[in-house]
Design an enzyme around this catalytic site. Structure first.
Site, PDB file in Angstrom:
ATOM      1  N   ASP A  83       1.242  13.974 -30.440  1.00 17.45           N
ATOM      2  CA  ASP A  83       2.217  12.722 -29.268  1.00 17.45           C
ATOM      3  C   ASP A  83       2.644  12.709 -28.642  1.00 17.45           C
ATOM      4  OD1 ASP A  83       3.392   9.348 -29.959  1.00 17.45           O
ATOM      5  OD2 ASP A  83       2.615  10.328 -27.728  1.00 17.45           O
TER       6      ASP A  83
HETATM    7  C1  GLC Z   1       2.972   8.056 -25.723  1.00 14.86           C
HETATM    8  C2  GLC Z   1       2.307   7.384 -26.978  1.00 14.86           C
HETATM    9  C3  GLC Z   1       0.847   7.556 -27.660  1.00 14.86           C
HETATM   10  C4  GLC Z   1      -0.040   7.880 -25.992  1.00 14.86           C
HETATM   11  C5  GLC Z   1       0.860   9.191 -25.580  1.00 14.86           C
HETATM   12  C6  GLC Z   1      -0.401   9.126 -24.655  1.00 14.86           C
HETATM   13  O1  GLC Z   1       4.300   9.056 -25.902  1.00 14.86           O
HETATM   14  O2  GLC Z   1       3.422   7.783 -27.727  1.00 14.86           O
HETATM   15  O3  GLC Z   1       0.852   6.679 -28.132  1.00 14.86           O
HETATM   16  O4  GLC Z   1      -1.055   7.172 -26.756  1.00 14.86           O
HETATM   17  O5  GLC Z   1       1.823   9.228 -25.663  1.00 14.86           O
HETATM   18  O6  GLC Z   1       0.567   8.256 -23.320  1.00 14.86           O
END
Ligand code: GLC
Length: 735
Positions: free
Chosen positions: A269
């Site tokens: 993430d």
């Molecule tokens: C965010 C979310 C994830 C998302 C990523 C990119 O913090 O947790 O679901 O795809 O970052 O935006």
């Protein structure tokens, strides 16, 4: 001159050789698809790469791209949010949109809406739609589906996720993944794993027993890999048993890549990476969301290169990561001439999104037969509520969609009713927040102001008195339920309950449509009105779908994908006081008793149970028969359910098959969903539905034997239209 020419000759020969070699490599890279020859090609490409080039591919080259290798003709891998629509174009190293004019997309109904259809085939269509739109925007990896289990209704991101039940979670996930990947885009199972709350999501250490881990929290992920063939997985922010998910040897190496045989790549993430060596050793393949740009901003950049050069990480481990990245590229036919081209917001996409929205609407209550509204009898319709005009595509902390269009409930009614019915709109309540400077931060946002707006309520009551019927669109919105923060209670915000009570008191034909991600306290609303519907944030076609259900063009068939409790403490995590955890630890003491498993096993009455959803017609199950009475461990139970439409209108019912292990050596839930099927029936018609249950699905996970176990003995199969509306049961024996 000659010497010069000779020299030049040599140099030009060398350039020619490199050019041919590059073209050959480039051709090599782009000419093949996945499969054994791809493996050979991948090995050939890796053998050409320097260590520096390999490391470069293991982290972001921008906020949403990971690096390619220009020398070898490998382009960047392009990631995009989100699970219910392709996010607008952001700056290469900025969360701010670039302000493009060609980056709007279809807003698909969010997770719980898709799950409320209980329709795996529709999930496949949903995946095809969003996959095609990702492709059309030139993306390679769609950061969806989001499939964390609903452990608490307060989780701010439940609107993103599907359900409290692992079996429904698996069915919807598999359809979604197959649909996305059919468009030559990689799906991404997120957030792996145990990211069931937003509170302290960046540090919470989840403790859960092996049985609940496998039976509840990983079940959808395992299906997404083994049945769906998902090509990527996103490591979540939190810890599990003390180790960050993005460097969690047990979940990444032993479980995902080992037991499940996952061949794709694990991406972090954004900002969820915490080390170089441990991330490399314990499962991370691509680090995204660095602390700035350039190799020094990534743990899996310069620091990892140094670690390999110093022998802390074997280069073979780096090769394996590059192999996984190239495997995904080959699998989505990246840079290959026959790759799908995708499309945005086609008529088929709009039809799919309408179909999901219509099937996602759940009729919770219709006690006085107020619904469907009759266009010949309703001459004036009052429409109230902030949610009658609220748009839900964007908002909150994370991914949203710059929707090509979004039909609001009011617009939908106007579309469908035109001049046949006079619509009187009044806001009734408005989303308002406490503006006291430095006021109590609502997990990162101002707390809602729940003071009823008496002026708005009086205006609405006045209109309601002179209207034939009233529809109030109420509930939540994308700022109230949001990534990065959880709710503090189940209360419906903004004084909407007082509006509903006041209006229902003067007009018995008051209908309430709740639009929320997760469960709210509906106990007062439920007592105040005779007709109540629910949907999640319901996509670009929402308004048309609400109008068609309200006026009977569509007979509602949605089923709740989660329990709506009478009160918060009836929910396991709250009854046991383990949400949101303390001292950075969240212990899932309820183990496998999540959702209806807890309510059924503890004998707690919910307001609306898992799987609940009414129709404008009525149905009954006449019989449940199995093809045999005794089964071996490797057998499949063929359950024939005979269903009759006993009402006056055609409609669709969802037959749900639950299993109860009557003689288990361990504690098992009172019932567990193990099969479901939808059936459309004309009034008075009867039809058989066959639902097949592999005997292995009757297993529980034994944390002593450390394997799935089906204990011989008797099992009860329960067939019904919700987890508590069981019509017929039958018994089978496993030898
Ligand atoms: C965010 C979310 C994830 C998302 C990523 C990119 O913090 O947790 O679901 O795809 O970052 O935006």
């Amino acid at each position: 001159m000659l010497r010069l020419l000779k020299k030049q000759g040599k140099a030009s020969c060398m350039i020619l050789f490199i050019a041919i070699f590059l073209v050959s490599l480039h051709t090599v890279y782009s000419e093949t698809g996945a499969g054994t020859d791809a493996d050979a090609k991948i090995s050939a490409i890796i053998s050409q790469m320097t260590l520096e080039e390999k490391i470069v591919m293991l982290h972001g080259s921008s906020l949403f791209n990971s690096a390619g290798i220009e020398r070898l003709g490998i382009e960047e891998m392009k990631f995009t949010d989100g699970p219910f629509g392709i996010r607008e174009e952001l700056g290469r190293n900025s969360w701010a949109p670039v302000g493009a004019t060609d980056d709007s997309a279809t807003f698909l109904p969010t997770g719980p809406a898709l799950a409320a259809t209980w329709n795996n085939t529709l999930a496949l269509e949903y995946g095809k739609c969003i996959g095609a739109e990702a492709r059309a925007r030139g993306k390679d990896v769609l950061l969806g589906p989001a499939l964390n289990i609903f452990r608490t209704p307060l989780c701010g991101r439940n609107f993103d996720y599907f359900t409290e039940d692992p079996f429904l979670n698996a069915g919807i996930t598999v359809g979604y993944v197959k649909g996305v990947q059919s468009q030559d885009v990689a799906a991404c199972l997120k957030h792996y794993a145990l990211n069931n709350q937003e509170t302290e999501r960046g540090r919470i250490d989840v403790q859960v027993d092996e049985r609940a881990l496998r039976e509840i929290y990983l079940y959808g992920f395992e299906a997404g890999i083994k049945q769906g063939g998902a090509l990527t997985v996103m490591g979540s922010y939190n810890k599990f048993r003390g180790a960050w998910l993005c460097e969690n040897d047990y979940l990444m190496n032993k479980m995902l890549k080992g037991e499940w045989g996952f061949k794709g790549l694990v991406v972090s993430d954004w900002g969820a990476t915490h080390s170089s060596v441990n991330s490399a050793l314990y499962g991370l393949d691509v680090e995204m969301g660095g602390r700035g740009s350039g190799p020094d901003a990534y743990f899996m950049g310069s620091a990892l290169l140094k670690a390999v050069q110093e022998g802390q990480v074997d280069e073979k481990i780096i090769d394996e990561k590059v192999r996984r990245i190239l495997h995904v590229m080959f699998s989505i036919k990246k840079q290959q001439p026959d790759r799908a081209t995708g499309a945005i917001n086609t008529p088929e996409h709009r039809q799919t999104v309408y179909n999901v929205a219509a099937e996602a609407i759940v009729l919770l209550k219709n006690s006085a037969g107020v619904l469907p509204l009759n266009v010949d009898k309703v001459h004036t319709l009052a429409v109230f509520g902030d949610n009658a005009m609220e748009k839900h595509a964007q908002g909150g902390f994370g991914a949203g969609v710059k929707a090509k269009y979004e039909i609001t409930p009011l617009a939908g009614l106007q579309n469908r009713l035109q001049d046949k019915v006079k619509i009187n709109y009044a806001q009734g309540y408005k989303k308002q927040f406490q503006q006291t400077p430095g006021g109590r931060r609502f997990f990162g946002a101002p707390a809602p102001d729940n003071t009823p707006d008496t002026t708005l309520i009086q205006e609405a009551v006045k209109i309601a008195k002179s209207s034939d019927a009233v529809v109030i669109f109420a509930g939540s919105n994308r700022n109230f339920e949001s990534e990065a923060r959880d709710r503090t209670d189940l209360q419906l915000p903004f004084g909407q309950v007082e509006l509903i009570q006041a209006v229902a008191a003067v007009n018995p034909n008051t209908v309430v449509v709740m639009i929320t991600g997760a469960a709210f306290d509906l106990s007062v609303v439920e007592k105040s009105v005779s007709a109540l519907l629910w949907s999640s944030f319901n996509g670009s076609e929402a308004g048309n779908a609400y109008a068609d259900v309200l006026f009977g063009k569509v007979n509602p068939s949605g089923k709740l994908p989660y329990t709506i409790p009478v009160k918060l403490d009836d929910i396991a995590a709250h009854a046991l006081g383990t949400f949101p955890g303390e001292n950075g630890k969240a212990e899932y003491k309820e183990s496998i008793l999540v959702g209806y498993r807890w309510f059924d096993t503890k004998g707690i009455e919910p307001l609306y149970c898992f799987g609940h959803g009414l129709s404008y017609s009525t149905f009954e199950i006449n019989s449940v028969k199995t093809d045999k009475s005794k089964y071996t461990q490797d057998g499949t139970i063929d359950v024939k359910v005979t269903v009759k439409n006993t009402g006056q209108t055609a409609g669709t019912e969802t037959i749900q098959l639950y299993v109860h292990d009557t003689e288990a050596s361990v504690m098992r839930p009172q019932k567990e969903l193990k099969g479901y099927a939808k059936l459309f029936l004309q009034p008075g018609k009867k039809q058989d539905v066959h639902i097949k249950i592999p005997v292995k699905d009757l297993a529980f996970y034994s944390d002593t034997a450390m394997q799935w176990v089906v204990e011989p003995g008797q099992f009860e199969l329960l067939a019904g239209f919700s987890s508590r509306d069981i019509h017929k049961t039958t018994l089978i024996t496993v030898k």
